[in-house]
Design a protein around this motif. Structure first.
Motif, PDB file in Angstrom:
ATOM      1  N   ILE A   1      55.816 -83.609 -86.497  1.00 41.63           N
ATOM      2  CA  ILE A   1      55.702 -82.124 -86.249  1.00 41.63           C
ATOM      3  C   ILE A   1      54.448 -82.022 -85.910  1.00 41.63           C
ATOM      4  O   ILE A   1      53.391 -82.153 -86.597  1.00 41.63           O
ATOM      5  CB  ILE A   1      56.131 -81.351 -87.360  1.00 41.63           C
ATOM      6  CG1 ILE A   1      57.651 -81.601 -87.652  1.00 41.63           C
ATOM      7  CG2 ILE A   1      56.044 -79.807 -87.136  1.00 41.63           C
ATOM      8  CD1 ILE A   1      58.433 -80.901 -88.979  1.00 41.63           C
ATOM      9  N   SER A   2      54.056 -81.202 -84.939  1.00 40.41           N
ATOM     10  CA  SER A   2      52.564 -80.491 -84.628  1.00 40.41           C
ATOM     11  C   SER A   2      52.890 -79.030 -84.561  1.00 40.41           C
ATOM     12  O   SER A   2      53.859 -78.459 -84.135  1.00 40.41           O
ATOM     13  CB  SER A   2      52.323 -81.096 -83.208  1.00 40.41           C
ATOM     14  OG  SER A   2      51.996 -82.368 -83.460  1.00 40.41           O
ATOM     15  N   VAL A   3      51.688 -78.375 -85.203  1.00 39.50           N
ATOM     16  CA  VAL A   3      51.644 -76.880 -85.376  1.00 39.50           C
ATOM     17  C   VAL A   3      50.437 -76.513 -84.525  1.00 39.50           C
ATOM     18  O   VAL A   3      49.386 -76.971 -84.840  1.00 39.50           O
ATOM     19  CB  VAL A   3      51.409 -76.470 -86.895  1.00 39.50           C
ATOM     20  CG1 VAL A   3      51.368 -74.992 -86.974  1.00 39.50           C
ATOM     21  CG2 VAL A   3      52.652 -77.113 -87.547  1.00 39.50           C
TER      22      VAL A   3
ATOM     23  N   VAL B   1      46.593 -69.213 -94.029  1.00 38.60           N
ATOM     24  CA  VAL B   1      47.507 -69.840 -93.118  1.00 38.60           C
ATOM     25  C   VAL B   1      47.553 -71.421 -93.088  1.00 38.60           C
ATOM     26  O   VAL B   1      48.655 -71.836 -93.591  1.00 38.60           O
ATOM     27  CB  VAL B   1      46.992 -69.548 -91.543  1.00 38.60           C
ATOM     28  CG1 VAL B   1      48.166 -70.061 -90.870  1.00 38.60           C
ATOM     29  CG2 VAL B   1      47.217 -68.079 -91.301  1.00 38.60           C
ATOM     30  N   LEU B   2      46.683 -72.009 -93.365  1.00 34.35           N
ATOM     31  CA  LEU B   2      46.642 -73.287 -93.324  1.00 34.35           C
ATOM     32  C   LEU B   2      47.356 -73.786 -94.672  1.00 34.35           C
ATOM     33  O   LEU B   2      47.816 -74.773 -94.596  1.00 34.35           O
ATOM     34  CB  LEU B   2      45.390 -74.059 -92.935  1.00 34.35           C
ATOM     35  CG  LEU B   2      44.767 -73.643 -91.594  1.00 34.35           C
ATOM     36  CD1 LEU B   2      43.269 -74.336 -91.508  1.00 34.35           C
ATOM     37  CD2 LEU B   2      45.458 -74.381 -90.685  1.00 34.35           C
ATOM     38  N   SER B   3      46.877 -73.302 -95.858  1.00 35.81           N
ATOM     39  CA  SER B   3      47.167 -73.990 -97.246  1.00 35.81           C
ATOM     40  C   SER B   3      48.609 -73.468 -97.312  1.00 35.81           C
ATOM     41  O   SER B   3      49.457 -74.249 -98.291  1.00 35.81           O
ATOM     42  CB  SER B   3      46.433 -73.111 -98.256  1.00 35.81           C
ATOM     43  OG  SER B   3      46.489 -71.642 -98.153  1.00 35.81           O
ATOM     44  N   ASP B   4      49.303 -72.857 -96.561  1.00 35.75           N
ATOM     45  CA  ASP B   4      50.669 -72.436 -96.801  1.00 35.75           C
ATOM     46  C   ASP B   4      51.532 -73.136 -95.838  1.00 35.75           C
ATOM     47  O   ASP B   4      52.905 -72.885 -96.049  1.00 35.75           O
ATOM     48  CB  ASP B   4      51.064 -70.692 -96.632  1.00 35.75           C
ATOM     49  CG  ASP B   4      50.836 -69.852 -97.688  1.00 35.75           C
ATOM     50  OD1 ASP B   4      50.227 -70.487 -98.732  1.00 35.75           O
ATOM     51  OD2 ASP B   4      50.574 -68.747 -97.761  1.00 35.75           O
ATOM     52  N   ILE B   5      51.177 -74.144 -95.095  1.00 36.72           N
ATOM     53  CA  ILE B   5      52.037 -74.885 -94.195  1.00 36.72           C
ATOM     54  C   ILE B   5      52.731 -76.139 -95.216  1.00 36.72           C
ATOM     55  O   ILE B   5      51.813 -76.466 -95.854  1.00 36.72           O
ATOM     56  CB  ILE B   5      51.068 -75.611 -92.823  1.00 36.72           C
ATOM     57  CG1 ILE B   5      50.692 -74.616 -92.162  1.00 36.72           C
ATOM     58  CG2 ILE B   5      52.156 -76.584 -92.352  1.00 36.72           C
ATOM     59  CD1 ILE B   5      49.925 -75.025 -91.109  1.00 36.72           C
ATOM     60  N   PRO B   6      54.040 -76.113 -95.221  1.00 37.62           N
ATOM     61  CA  PRO B   6      54.543 -76.958 -96.364  1.00 37.62           C
ATOM     62  C   PRO B   6      54.007 -78.242 -95.937  1.00 37.62           C
ATOM     63  O   PRO B   6      54.127 -79.059 -94.960  1.00 37.62           O
ATOM     64  CB  PRO B   6      56.115 -76.946 -95.718  1.00 37.62           C
ATOM     65  CG  PRO B   6      56.095 -75.453 -95.177  1.00 37.62           C
ATOM     66  CD  PRO B   6      54.982 -75.461 -94.442  1.00 37.62           C
ATOM     67  N   GLY B   7      53.547 -78.824 -97.009  1.00 34.38           N
ATOM     68  CA  GLY B   7      52.861 -80.260 -97.239  1.00 34.38           C
ATOM     69  C   GLY B   7      53.816 -81.238 -96.839  1.00 34.38           C
ATOM     70  O   GLY B   7      53.677 -82.377 -96.100  1.00 34.38           O
ATOM     71  N   HIS B   8      55.168 -80.999 -97.167  1.00 33.20           N
ATOM     72  CA  HIS B   8      56.338 -82.012 -96.961  1.00 33.20           C
ATOM     73  C   HIS B   8      56.372 -82.425 -95.563  1.00 33.20           C
ATOM     74  O   HIS B   8      57.070 -83.358 -95.166  1.00 33.20           O
ATOM     75  CB  HIS B   8      57.493 -82.022 -97.873  1.00 33.20           C
ATOM     76  CG  HIS B   8      58.189 -80.776 -97.306  1.00 33.20           C
ATOM     77  ND1 HIS B   8      57.938 -79.443 -97.642  1.00 33.20           N
ATOM     78  CD2 HIS B   8      59.272 -80.746 -96.537  1.00 33.20           C
ATOM     79  CE1 HIS B   8      58.621 -78.724 -97.158  1.00 33.20           C
ATOM     80  NE2 HIS B   8      59.663 -79.568 -96.244  1.00 33.20           N
ATOM     81  N   LEU B   9      56.119 -81.314 -94.795  1.00 35.97           N
ATOM     82  CA  LEU B   9      56.454 -81.686 -93.433  1.00 35.97           C
ATOM     83  C   LEU B   9      55.416 -82.728 -92.714  1.00 35.97           C
ATOM     84  O   LEU B   9      55.656 -83.123 -91.775  1.00 35.97           O
ATOM     85  CB  LEU B   9      56.271 -80.429 -92.294  1.00 35.97           C
ATOM     86  CG  LEU B   9      57.287 -79.458 -92.749  1.00 35.97           C
ATOM     87  CD1 LEU B   9      57.301 -78.052 -92.077  1.00 35.97           C
ATOM     88  CD2 LEU B   9      58.841 -80.032 -92.598  1.00 35.97           C
ATOM     89  N   ASN B  10      54.157 -82.869 -93.331  1.00 36.85           N
ATOM     90  CA  ASN B  10      53.377 -83.679 -92.774  1.00 36.85           C
ATOM     91  C   ASN B  10      52.709 -83.448 -91.218  1.00 36.85           C
ATOM     92  O   ASN B  10      52.755 -84.350 -90.538  1.00 36.85           O
ATOM     93  CB  ASN B  10      53.787 -85.378 -93.067  1.00 36.85           C
ATOM     94  CG  ASN B  10      53.727 -85.753 -94.419  1.00 36.85           C
ATOM     95  OD1 ASN B  10      53.123 -85.543 -95.177  1.00 36.85           O
ATOM     96  ND2 ASN B  10      55.085 -86.221 -94.563  1.00 36.85           N
ATOM     97  N   ALA B  11      52.804 -82.221 -91.319  1.00 32.80           N
ATOM     98  CA  ALA B  11      52.376 -81.699 -89.723  1.00 32.80           C
ATOM     99  C   ALA B  11      50.910 -82.355 -89.247  1.00 32.80           C
ATOM    100  O   ALA B  11      50.103 -81.946 -89.965  1.00 32.80           O
ATOM    101  CB  ALA B  11      52.597 -80.343 -89.694  1.00 32.80           C
ATOM    102  N   ASP B  12      50.822 -82.339 -87.973  1.00 31.79           N
ATOM    103  CA  ASP B  12      49.616 -82.422 -87.176  1.00 31.79           C
ATOM    104  C   ASP B  12      49.021 -80.920 -86.880  1.00 31.79           C
ATOM    105  O   ASP B  12      49.785 -80.431 -86.043  1.00 31.79           O
ATOM    106  CB  ASP B  12      49.589 -83.199 -86.125  1.00 31.79           C
ATOM    107  CG  ASP B  12      48.362 -83.056 -85.344  1.00 31.79           C
ATOM    108  OD1 ASP B  12      47.372 -83.167 -85.791  1.00 31.79           O
ATOM    109  OD2 ASP B  12      48.685 -83.415 -84.108  1.00 31.79           O
ATOM    110  N   VAL B  13      47.941 -80.435 -87.578  1.00 31.72           N
ATOM    111  CA  VAL B  13      47.839 -78.914 -87.450  1.00 31.72           C
ATOM    112  C   VAL B  13      46.765 -78.945 -86.367  1.00 31.72           C
ATOM    113  O   VAL B  13      45.521 -79.474 -86.781  1.00 31.72           O
ATOM    114  CB  VAL B  13      47.650 -78.218 -88.631  1.00 31.72           C
ATOM    115  CG1 VAL B  13      47.106 -76.818 -88.697  1.00 31.72           C
ATOM    116  CG2 VAL B  13      48.649 -78.351 -89.729  1.00 31.72           C
ATOM    117  N   VAL B  14      46.899 -78.368 -85.251  1.00 28.72           N
ATOM    118  CA  VAL B  14      45.938 -78.078 -84.104  1.00 28.72           C
ATOM    119  C   VAL B  14      45.625 -76.548 -83.944  1.00 28.72           C
ATOM    120  O   VAL B  14      46.317 -75.598 -83.831  1.00 28.72           O
ATOM    121  CB  VAL B  14      46.441 -78.557 -82.747  1.00 28.72           C
ATOM    122  CG1 VAL B  14      45.196 -78.080 -81.727  1.00 28.72           C
ATOM    123  CG2 VAL B  14      47.046 -79.844 -82.910  1.00 28.72           C
TER     124      VAL B  14
END
Length: 240
Positions: free
Chosen positions: A7-9, A23-36
């Motif tokens: 998953i990428s955000v 915003v960044l701290s509330d992205i669920p950690g278990h998704l292991n998302a690549d945040v752009v």
């Protein structure tokens, strides 16, 4: 789809130093998302704070929501699912799991987070935004036969479907372009209720009269322009 999915955000930002860490701290950690985080010309500490939180930073100095989203897409590394999320903390990033679930389960190609169907803080969705959503979604239903309740920016889509849409809008028509094209191309779409609160800071669009007028005009223009275009051939993706 790989299990678990990649998953990428994509988070377009312009001067959101007061909100971006939340915003960044509330992205669920278990998704292991690549945040752009796509910086659209910020002059404050937004980029510094986002980088400190571990986000990848992309710069797009051509001002416009669509420009920022397109730059974010160009930076992706072939994920399975792409989530678009605003950087003002009006949406609840922890609800991201609800958006991607129908895609992971193979039930949808596109999931729109509907603020209309979800819980809204009083005053979070301004009257002009509510009216604009109603008018735009009513037109989409009448002209394209697709039922939406919202043009909310919080949404998830499979990467292959996103590439098929060949997104082009550079400014305020981005969200409605995606939904109109999804309807025309017979993607499987649905809406998921999402919560909504008052954003941190002043909206660059609905927070000003000029922004509201420009956004409203561009949304209507986008809807009618795609109605006049030749309907594209749909392939293997079934309609909603």
């Amino acid at each position: 789809m790989r299990s678990p999915p990649r998953i990428s955000v994509v988070i377009p930002v312009f001067n959101e130093q007061e909100a971006i860490q939340n915003v960044l701290s509330d992205i669920p950690g278990h998704l292991n998302a690549d945040v752009v985080v796509v910086d659209n010309g910020s002059t404050d500490r937004t980029v510094e704070l986002a980088r400190r939180m571990g986000a990848r930073i992309v710069h797009e100095n051509r001002r416009g929501y669509g420009w920022a989203c397109l730059a974010g897409i160009d930076a992706l590394e072939k994920p399975d699912i792409v989530v678009f999320l605003d950087g003002d903390y009006s949406d609840y990033p922890n609800e991201m799991t609800h958006l991607v679930k129908p895609i992971v389960e193979g039930c949808a190609d596109l999931v729109i987070g509907s603020r209309i169907l979800g819980n809204r803080e009083v005053g979070a969705l301004l009257p002009q935004a509510r009216f604009g959503n109603w008018l735009a979604t009513w037109l989409i239903r009448r002209l394209f036969g697709a039922r939406f309740t919202d043009l909310g920016p919080f949404r998830a889509i499979t990467y292959p479907a996103l590439l098929r849409l060949e997104m082009q809008d550079k400014t305020f028509g981005w969200t409605v372009e995606m939904q109109v094209k999804a309807a025309r191309m017979k993607l499987r779409f649905l809406e998921a209720p999402v919560s909504y609160r008052r954003r941190i800071g002043v909206s660059k669009i609905t927070g000003t009269v000029s922004g509201t007028i420009r956004a409203g005009w561009k949304i209507l223009y986008t809807i009618f322009s795609y109605k006049l275009r030749k309907t594209p051939e749909s392939t293997s993706l079934a309609p909603h």
